[in-house]
Design an enzyme around this catalytic site. Structure first.
Site, mmCIF file in Angstrom:
data_model
loop_
_atom_site.group_PDB
_atom_site.id
_atom_site.type_symbol
_atom_site.label_atom_id
_atom_site.label_comp_id
_atom_site.label_asym_id
_atom_site.label_seq_id
_atom_site.Cartn_x
_atom_site.Cartn_y
_atom_site.Cartn_z
ATOM 1 N N SER A 254 6.156 80.135 81.224
ATOM 2 C CA SER A 254 7.157 79.400 82.000
ATOM 3 C C SER A 254 6.657 77.986 82.224
ATOM 4 O O SER A 254 5.570 77.605 81.778
ATOM 5 C CB SER A 254 7.403 80.084 83.346
ATOM 6 O OG SER A 254 6.253 79.978 84.183
ATOM 7 N N LYS A 255 7.444 77.199 82.965
ATOM 8 C CA LYS A 255 7.103 75.789 83.174
ATOM 9 C C LYS A 255 5.782 75.613 83.899
ATOM 10 O O LYS A 255 5.154 74.561 83.792
ATOM 11 C CB LYS A 255 8.223 75.101 83.959
ATOM 12 C CG LYS A 255 9.469 74.900 83.117
ATOM 13 C CD LYS A 255 10.443 73.975 83.808
ATOM 14 C CE LYS A 255 11.655 73.790 82.916
ATOM 15 N NZ LYS A 255 11.873 72.459 82.494
ATOM 16 N N ARG A 256 5.361 76.622 84.654
ATOM 17 C CA ARG A 256 4.083 76.469 85.365
ATOM 18 C C ARG A 256 2.905 76.389 84.389
ATOM 19 O O ARG A 256 1.814 75.977 84.751
ATOM 20 C CB ARG A 256 3.880 77.611 86.365
ATOM 21 C CG ARG A 256 3.638 78.967 85.734
ATOM 22 C CD ARG A 256 3.315 80.024 86.795
ATOM 23 N NE ARG A 256 3.264 81.334 86.204
ATOM 24 C CZ ARG A 256 4.294 82.135 86.051
ATOM 25 N NH1 ARG A 256 5.490 81.731 86.436
ATOM 26 N NH2 ARG A 256 4.169 83.337 85.522
ATOM 27 N N HIS A 257 3.137 76.801 83.135
ATOM 28 C CA HIS A 257 2.085 76.723 82.120
ATOM 29 C C HIS A 257 2.138 75.409 81.340
ATOM 30 O O HIS A 257 1.372 75.205 80.415
ATOM 31 C CB HIS A 257 2.209 77.898 81.144
ATOM 32 C CG HIS A 257 2.064 79.237 81.801
ATOM 33 N ND1 HIS A 257 3.131 80.098 81.966
ATOM 34 C CD2 HIS A 257 0.983 79.853 82.356
ATOM 35 C CE1 HIS A 257 2.709 81.202 82.584
ATOM 36 N NE2 HIS A 257 1.422 81.070 82.835
ATOM 37 N N GLY A 258 3.058 74.524 81.701
ATOM 38 C CA GLY A 258 3.189 73.244 80.997
ATOM 39 C C GLY A 258 4.496 73.199 80.226
ATOM 40 O O GLY A 258 5.481 73.844 80.599
#
Length: 486
Positions: A254-258
């Site tokens: 997800s976006k938390r991983h970049g």
């Protein structure tokens, strides 16, 4: 078994193309190309509240950038179109009519509010929260009474409650689902539009799709779809459910991983060839040693039998490394062509002729071994394009304040000033004579000069950098640095 392999990628155009979708598209494309089959692109756009033309354009653009061309679909056409679900409503009406006539589907008058209330009550009582099938028992008179009240109705599939449904999966083997746990799912909503499971089956059957290759998150939909195939007397396709893609923390990507979208990676300076190579390895491998594959290699070697059941870990560091490998393989002309738009967007110049294409090629050559992403070129090369530079305060304190710095800069100025030919060989010969003359280590000579001409402690190779800067700008910057030291 099949006359022609036909696979499809069927995104819902509610946003950009993400990494998971891109891998699904790639595996379908590779499977089709390996077998000499057809790769079909279909837009599942029946969610009218979220599907947009912009999203369709973004998905198409990303697939084109990746080089995943389709044989049938938007912009291409084909014998089994249209290739947008909102243009295929007649197909769903025909299939729905068959199911209703065979008593395998029925009208459901329950409102969303009623369904939610019953779901909560079932959970409180420890019962299954699925639909209880009450509308299936309505008489024709009860149905008419509801419709006189102005009630809208959805159409539900009458799932068999006995026996089991087996999903034969190329990757996972046989996966068994008990029919008793499958609720009577909705085929068409009250607004007449089909749901995913119904539309996908009708589309895949009428488009003669032979293999359905998709993410593991769709596995729970598959028994429902198999029951629909059987109810409509349609031949079953072969199923293959791909493993999840997880972040480094073991959670779904997800976006938390970049960055998670293809467009983001493109903007961040990744090459499509590197993205494809890396995506191919997220679940598939040819052997334990090989990691670098050309697209021709992937087409030749790809098979679903070598796709793992286990989740794949997305490693940004490994993707960066691979991208750097691909950058180093580029010709200087190709690399320069890719860097020019990045420099232009940064405002370094308006067009390549403003700076000189040969000088730009020289700069590209200097950074080719050092960058893992194309956009890293900005920080490494900005000083080439400025008339005046600012020496970073830390660099000035660390390097230019050394006791030897002033003498080094003054000697460097005099030696370079006297050069007639200002090429890399002449510059290197002039500057390499300084350490012996001053009896100091080379790093205490070259670091002050580097900081003076680039403003940084880290830069492309010094002698080549000075050649590109040219005599006038080099001497001007040395003069400015001498002023700082004094």
């Amino acid at each position: 078994m099949f006359k022609e392999i036909r696979v499809r990628f069927a995104p819902s155009p509610t946003g950009v193309l993400h990494i998971g979708g891109a891998r699904t598209a790639l595996y379908n494309w590779l499977f089709a190309r390996h077998h000499g089959g057809k790769f079909i692109l279909r837009m599942e756009d029946t969610d009218r509240n979220r599907s947009t033309e912009e999203a369709i354009g973004a998905i198409v653009s990303s697939l084109k950038w990746l080089g995943l061309d389709w044989d049938e679909g938007p912009e291409v056409g084909g014998a089994y179109g249209p290739y947008r679900q909102t243009e295929r409503l007649s197909f769903y009406k025909e299939a729905l009519k068959k199911l209703l006539e065979a008593k395998m589907a029925y009208r459901c008058y329950c409102s969303p509010e009623e369904l939610e209330e019953r779901r909560k009550a079932a959970l409180r009582d420890g019962r299954s929260p699925g639909y209880d099938g009450r509308c299936k028992k309505f008489t024709e008179k009860e149905q008419k009474d509801y419709e006189k009240e102005g009630r809208k109705y959805a159409i539900r599939f009458a799932c068999p409650k006995e026996g089991e449904t087996v999903v034969s999966d190329i990757i996972r083997g046989d996966v068994v689902f008990q029919n008793s746990v499958l609720e009577d799912f909705i085929l068409t909503r009250a607004n007449g539009l089909p749901t995913y499971n119904f539309a996908a089956v009708v589309d895949d059957a009428t488009m003669k799709i032979t293999h359905i290759i998709r993410g593991i998150d769709h596995l729970s939909n598959t028994p429902k779809q198999i029951l629909l195939y059987e109810a409509l007397s349609l031949p079953l396709p072969v199923f293959a459910h791909l493993p999840m893609i997880l972040g480094s923390d073991g959670k779904p990507l997800s976006k938390r991983h970049g960055a998670t979208s293809v467009e983001e990676y493109k903007k961040n300076g990744y090459l499509s060839e590197a993205i494809l190579n890396y995506l191919a390895l997220l679940g598939w491998s040819y052997d334990e040693k090989t990691t670098m594959f050309s697209i021709e290699d992937l087409i030749e070697k790809f098979s679903l039998e070598k796709v793992s059941k286990n989740s794949a870990i997305f490693d940004n560091a490994k993707l960066q490394w691979m991208n750097g490998c691909y950058i180093r393989k580029l010709s200087v002309d190709k690399l320069t062509d890719l860097l020019i738009p990045i420099w232009v967007d940064a405002g370094f110049f308006a067009k390549s002729s403003d700076f000189g294409i040969e000088r730009l090629k020289m700069i590209a050559t200097l950074v080719q071994e050092r960058i893992k992403c194309l956009t890293e070129v900005l920080e490494l090369t900005d000083f080439f394009f400025k008339e005046e530079i600012e020496v970073a305060p830390k660099a000035a304190d660390k390097v230019l304040k050394n006791p030897e710095a002033l003498k080094v800069l003054e000697i460097a100025y005099e030696k370079l000033k006297t050069l007639g030919k200002f090429d890399v060989e002449s510059v290197e010969a002039a500057l390499r004579s300084i350490p012996a003359g001053l009896d100091i280590k080379p790093k205490f000579v070259f670091q002050p000069i580097r900081v003076a001409v680039t403003g940084k402690t880290v830069s492309p190779p010094l002698f080549e950098t000075i050649e590109v800067l040219g005599k006038e700008r080099t001497l001007t910057r040395l003069t400015a640095a001498i002023g700082i030291v004094k």
